[in-house]
Motif scaffolding. Structure first.
Motif, PDB file in Angstrom:
ATOM      1  N   ALA A 104      10.828  -3.892   2.653  1.00 21.62           N
ATOM      2  CA  ALA A 104       9.454  -3.974   3.139  1.00 21.62           C
ATOM      3  C   ALA A 104       8.684  -2.690   2.904  1.00 21.62           C
ATOM      4  CB  ALA A 104       9.464  -4.324   4.632  1.00 21.62           C
ATOM      5  N   VAL A 105       9.357  -1.549   2.997  1.00 21.31           N
ATOM      6  CA  VAL A 105       8.689  -0.265   2.807  1.00 21.31           C
ATOM      7  C   VAL A 105       8.166  -0.132   1.375  1.00 21.31           C
ATOM      8  CG1 VAL A 105       9.011   2.238   2.785  1.00 21.31           C
ATOM      9  CG2 VAL A 105      10.005   0.874   4.626  1.00 21.31           C
ATOM     10  N   SER A 106       9.008  -0.437   0.402  1.00 24.34           N
ATOM     11  CA  SER A 106       8.580  -0.316  -0.993  1.00 24.34           C
ATOM     12  C   SER A 106       7.521  -1.358  -1.341  1.00 24.34           C
ATOM     13  CB  SER A 106       9.781  -0.432  -1.939  1.00 24.34           C
ATOM     14  OG  SER A 106      10.381  -1.710  -1.860  1.00 24.34           O
ATOM     15  N   LEU A 107       7.599  -2.542  -0.727  1.00 22.54           N
ATOM     16  CA  LEU A 107       6.584  -3.568  -0.985  1.00 22.54           C
ATOM     17  C   LEU A 107       5.234  -3.125  -0.447  1.00 22.54           C
ATOM     18  CD1 LEU A 107       5.863  -6.363  -2.059  1.00 22.54           C
ATOM     19  CD2 LEU A 107       6.504  -7.314   0.167  1.00 22.54           C
ATOM     20  N   ALA A 108       5.226  -2.575   0.755  1.00 24.38           N
ATOM     21  CA  ALA A 108       3.973  -2.085   1.334  1.00 24.38           C
ATOM     22  C   ALA A 108       3.386  -0.974   0.474  1.00 24.38           C
ATOM     23  CB  ALA A 108       4.213  -1.591   2.756  1.00 24.38           C
ATOM     24  N   ALA A 109       4.235  -0.082  -0.023  1.00 16.71           N
ATOM     25  CA  ALA A 109       3.761   1.008  -0.881  1.00 16.71           C
ATOM     26  C   ALA A 109       3.149   0.464  -2.171  1.00 16.71           C
ATOM     27  CB  ALA A 109       4.911   1.963  -1.195  1.00 16.71           C
ATOM     28  N   LEU A 110       3.768  -0.580  -2.717  1.00 16.32           N
ATOM     29  CA  LEU A 110       3.255  -1.188  -3.948  1.00 16.32           C
ATOM     30  C   LEU A 110       1.896  -1.836  -3.705  1.00 16.32           C
ATOM     31  CD1 LEU A 110       3.954  -1.842  -6.915  1.00 16.32           C
ATOM     32  CD2 LEU A 110       5.055  -3.942  -6.092  1.00 16.32           C
ATOM     33  N   VAL A 111       1.754  -2.522  -2.597  1.00 15.07           N
ATOM     34  CA  VAL A 111       0.463  -3.137  -2.257  1.00 15.07           C
ATOM     35  C   VAL A 111      -0.606  -2.056  -2.067  1.00 15.07           C
ATOM     36  CG1 VAL A 111      -0.787  -4.436  -0.488  1.00 15.07           C
ATOM     37  CG2 VAL A 111       1.465  -5.221  -1.247  1.00 15.07           C
ATOM     38  N   LYS A 112      -0.245  -0.997  -1.348  1.00 17.10           N
ATOM     39  CA  LYS A 112      -1.216   0.080  -1.088  1.00 17.10           C
ATOM     40  C   LYS A 112      -1.655   0.761  -2.385  1.00 17.10           C
ATOM     41  CE  LYS A 112       1.449   1.730   2.303  1.00 17.10           C
ATOM     42  NZ  LYS A 112       1.940   2.622   3.396  1.00 17.10           N
ATOM     43  N   ALA A 113      -0.764   0.803  -3.371  1.00 16.04           N
ATOM     44  CA  ALA A 113      -1.120   1.405  -4.656  1.00 16.04           C
ATOM     45  C   ALA A 113      -2.160   0.571  -5.405  1.00 16.04           C
ATOM     46  CB  ALA A 113       0.131   1.572  -5.522  1.00 16.04           C
ATOM     47  N   HIS A 114      -2.338  -0.687  -4.976  1.00 16.70           N
ATOM     48  CA  HIS A 114      -3.320  -1.584  -5.596  1.00 16.70           C
ATOM     49  C   HIS A 114      -4.388  -1.983  -4.582  1.00 16.70           C
ATOM     50  CE1 HIS A 114       0.177  -1.912  -8.293  1.00 16.70           C
ATOM     51  NE2 HIS A 114      -0.676  -2.259  -9.230  1.00 16.70           N
ATOM     52  N   HIS A 115      -4.741  -1.051  -3.714  1.00 19.78           N
ATOM     53  CA  HIS A 115      -5.654  -1.353  -2.606  1.00 19.78           C
ATOM     54  C   HIS A 115      -7.015  -1.840  -3.078  1.00 19.78           C
ATOM     55  CE1 HIS A 115      -8.036   2.339  -3.200  1.00 19.78           C
ATOM     56  NE2 HIS A 115      -6.888   2.877  -3.556  1.00 19.78           N
ATOM     57  N   SER A 116      -7.386  -1.503  -4.306  1.00 19.03           N
ATOM     58  CA  SER A 116      -8.707  -1.909  -4.807  1.00 19.03           C
ATOM     59  C   SER A 116      -8.823  -3.421  -4.987  1.00 19.03           C
ATOM     60  CB  SER A 116      -9.002  -1.210  -6.137  1.00 19.03           C
ATOM     61  OG  SER A 116      -8.035  -1.555  -7.119  1.00 19.03           O
ATOM     62  N   LEU A 117      -7.704  -4.117  -4.963  1.00 17.67           N
ATOM     63  CA  LEU A 117      -7.735  -5.580  -5.100  1.00 17.67           C
ATOM     64  C   LEU A 117      -8.270  -6.262  -3.846  1.00 17.67           C
ATOM     65  CD1 LEU A 117      -4.233  -6.280  -6.719  1.00 17.67           C
ATOM     66  CD2 LEU A 117      -6.457  -6.481  -7.849  1.00 17.67           C
ATOM     67  N   PHE A 118      -8.282  -5.537  -2.716  1.00 19.15           N
ATOM     68  CA  PHE A 118      -8.502  -6.194  -1.437  1.00 19.15           C
ATOM     69  C   PHE A 118      -9.798  -5.754  -0.765  1.00 19.15           C
ATOM     70  CE2 PHE A 118      -3.959  -5.291  -2.144  1.00 19.15           C
ATOM     71  CZ  PHE A 118      -3.554  -6.588  -2.439  1.00 19.15           C
ATOM     72  N   SER A 119     -10.372  -6.684  -0.028  1.00 17.97           N
ATOM     73  CA  SER A 119     -11.536  -6.426   0.807  1.00 17.97           C
ATOM     74  C   SER A 119     -11.498  -7.431   1.953  1.00 17.97           C
ATOM     75  CB  SER A 119     -12.826  -6.595  -0.001  1.00 17.97           C
ATOM     76  OG  SER A 119     -12.970  -7.961  -0.407  1.00 17.97           O
ATOM     77  N   LYS A 120     -12.413  -7.277   2.890  1.00 18.53           N
ATOM     78  CA  LYS A 120     -12.436  -8.240   4.001  1.00 18.53           C
ATOM     79  C   LYS A 120     -12.705  -9.653   3.494  1.00 18.53           C
ATOM     80  CE  LYS A 120     -13.729  -5.083   7.725  1.00 18.53           C
ATOM     81  NZ  LYS A 120     -14.741  -4.755   8.779  1.00 18.53           N
ATOM     82  N   GLY A 121     -13.483  -9.753   2.433  1.00 17.21           N
ATOM     83  CA  GLY A 121     -13.768 -11.063   1.852  1.00 17.21           C
ATOM     84  C   GLY A 121     -12.655 -11.591   0.979  1.00 17.21           C
ATOM     85  N   GLN A 122     -11.809 -10.698   0.481  1.00 15.08           N
ATOM     86  CA  GLN A 122     -10.677 -11.086  -0.361  1.00 15.08           C
ATOM     87  C   GLN A 122      -9.423 -10.350   0.117  1.00 15.08           C
ATOM     88  OE1 GLN A 122     -12.116 -10.417  -4.492  1.00 15.08           O
ATOM     89  NE2 GLN A 122     -11.983 -12.645  -4.675  1.00 15.08           N
ATOM     90  N   PRO A 123      -8.845 -10.794   1.223  1.00 11.49           N
ATOM     91  CA  PRO A 123      -7.663 -10.124   1.776  1.00 11.49           C
ATOM     92  C   PRO A 123      -6.389 -10.507   1.027  1.00 11.49           C
ATOM     93  CG  PRO A 123      -8.190 -12.038   3.087  1.00 11.49           C
ATOM     94  CD  PRO A 123      -9.277 -11.934   2.046  1.00 11.49           C
ATOM     95  N   LEU A 124      -5.345  -9.811   1.351  1.00 15.40           N
ATOM     96  CA  LEU A 124      -4.003 -10.168   0.887  1.00 15.40           C
ATOM     97  C   LEU A 124      -3.505 -11.341   1.723  1.00 15.40           C
ATOM     98  CD1 LEU A 124      -1.380  -9.323  -0.765  1.00 15.40           C
ATOM     99  CD2 LEU A 124      -0.710  -8.069   1.297  1.00 15.40           C
ATOM    100  N   LEU A 125      -2.903 -12.321   1.073  1.00 15.36           N
ATOM    101  CA  LEU A 125      -2.265 -13.426   1.789  1.00 15.36           C
ATOM    102  C   LEU A 125      -0.763 -13.182   1.799  1.00 15.36           C
ATOM    103  CD1 LEU A 125      -2.263 -16.198   3.177  1.00 15.36           C
ATOM    104  CD2 LEU A 125      -2.139 -17.229   0.889  1.00 15.36           C
ATOM    105  N   TYR A 126      -0.214 -12.953   2.959  1.00 18.90           N
ATOM    106  CA  TYR A 126       1.225 -12.735   3.108  1.00 18.90           C
ATOM    107  C   TYR A 126       1.883 -14.052   3.489  1.00 18.90           C
ATOM    108  CZ  TYR A 126       5.586 -10.980   5.249  1.00 18.90           C
ATOM    109  OH  TYR A 126       6.908 -10.754   5.604  1.00 18.90           O
ATOM    110  N   LEU A 127       2.648 -14.613   2.562  1.00 14.22           N
ATOM    111  CA  LEU A 127       3.396 -15.850   2.806  1.00 14.22           C
ATOM    112  C   LEU A 127       4.723 -15.450   3.437  1.00 14.22           C
ATOM    113  CD1 LEU A 127       2.598 -17.768  -0.493  1.00 14.22           C
ATOM    114  CD2 LEU A 127       1.500 -17.996   1.741  1.00 14.22           C
ATOM    115  N   ALA A 128       4.799 -15.588   4.739  1.00 16.54           N
ATOM    116  CA  ALA A 128       5.882 -15.006   5.522  1.00 16.54           C
ATOM    117  C   ALA A 128       6.842 -16.066   6.034  1.00 16.54           C
ATOM    118  CB  ALA A 128       5.293 -14.219   6.699  1.00 16.54           C
TER     119      ALA A 128
END
Length: 246
Positions: A104-128
């Motif tokens: 989970a730590v490395s996945l979160a880091a990978l997502v944060k490295a691509h933070h420009s993909l996300f906004s309040k109108g286009q959030p990340l969808l976590y299929l949990a």
């Protein structure tokens, strides 16, 4: 070596095939089985989203029966926790996959490295799924990554009989038990708390996918327990290959 695999049946069978190819004698003892709830994810996919994140191949499998609804979203970036999950996503048709190092730590880091993909109108969808730890979601929240979590599968405890345990662990003692998650460790050692089973495991070695899983091994078995250098099955197999008898 006689190696007990505690993964769910489907993934456990793939592990067993790898072990057999190496000359071992795998024994399946699935502690959990998946229940898929893909219908919960389909409406969320229809909302505007920046990317998808999955921490298990089971999340991808939960979507497979809904190929028609999934098709318009296969071009979306997908963040996978590790290689096996990425492989499942690729087989399902996802075309833009980012793969983390297996936790989970490395996945979160990978997502944060691509933070420009996300906004309040286009959030990340976590299929949990459930049960799950809090590390991934807490890391996203701390970094200000907008996301929505949808539970699309759950791992339910298998019915393990005394006969199952005796066959796997007592009649012929196991050389190695492979533990792939914290829940698996907790459940396994709950099942083997009886004196007869504890005695049967006196010489058994435990291969754990991470130090966190290793920390859940009871003290009486800790000296014969080992953690993989990284949270992946490949690293577990490397560790297994360094054990006496391999």
């Amino acid at each position: 070596m006689r190696i007990v695999v505690t993964r769910p049946k489907r993934s456990g069978e793939r592990t067993a095939a790898k072990l057999e190819a190496l000359g071992h004698r795998p024994v399946l003892l699935p502690l959990f089985y998946p229940a898929h709830h893909g219908t919960r994810a389909v409406p969320a996919l229809s909302d505007s989203l920046g990317a998808i994140a999955v921490t298990s191949a089971e999340a991808v499998r939960a979507l497979n029966p809904f190929a028609e609804q999934l098709a318009p979203h296969l071009s979306k970036p997908l963040f996978a926790v590790g290689g096996a999950t990425a492989e499942a996503a690729e087989k399902s048709g996802f075309r833009q996959i980012f793969t983390a190092a297996g936790d989970a730590v490395s996945l979160a880091a990978l997502v944060k490295a691509h933070h420009s993909l996300f906004s309040k109108g286009q959030p990340l969808l976590y299929l949990a799924g459930r049960p799950r730890g809090k590390v991934f979601e807490e890391s996203l929240a701390a970094a200000g990554i907008p996301f929505n979590s949808i539970d699309c599968y759950e791992m339910l405890p298998s019915t393990i009989s005394e006969e199952d345990l005796e066959t796997a662990l007592v009649t012929t003692p196991a050389d190695v038990v492979m533990l792939y998650s914290s829940e698996a460790a907790r459940t396994f050692f709950h099942h083997v708390s009886a004196k007869e089973l504890t005695t049967a495991l006196a010489a058994t070695r435990f291969i754990c996918i991470s130090r966190n899983v290793l920390s859940l091994v009871p003290a009486i078995f800790r000296s014969q327990s080992f953690a993989a250098e990284e949270p992946s099955e490949a690293a577990m197999f490397q560790l297994l290959g360094r054990q006496p008898g391999t």
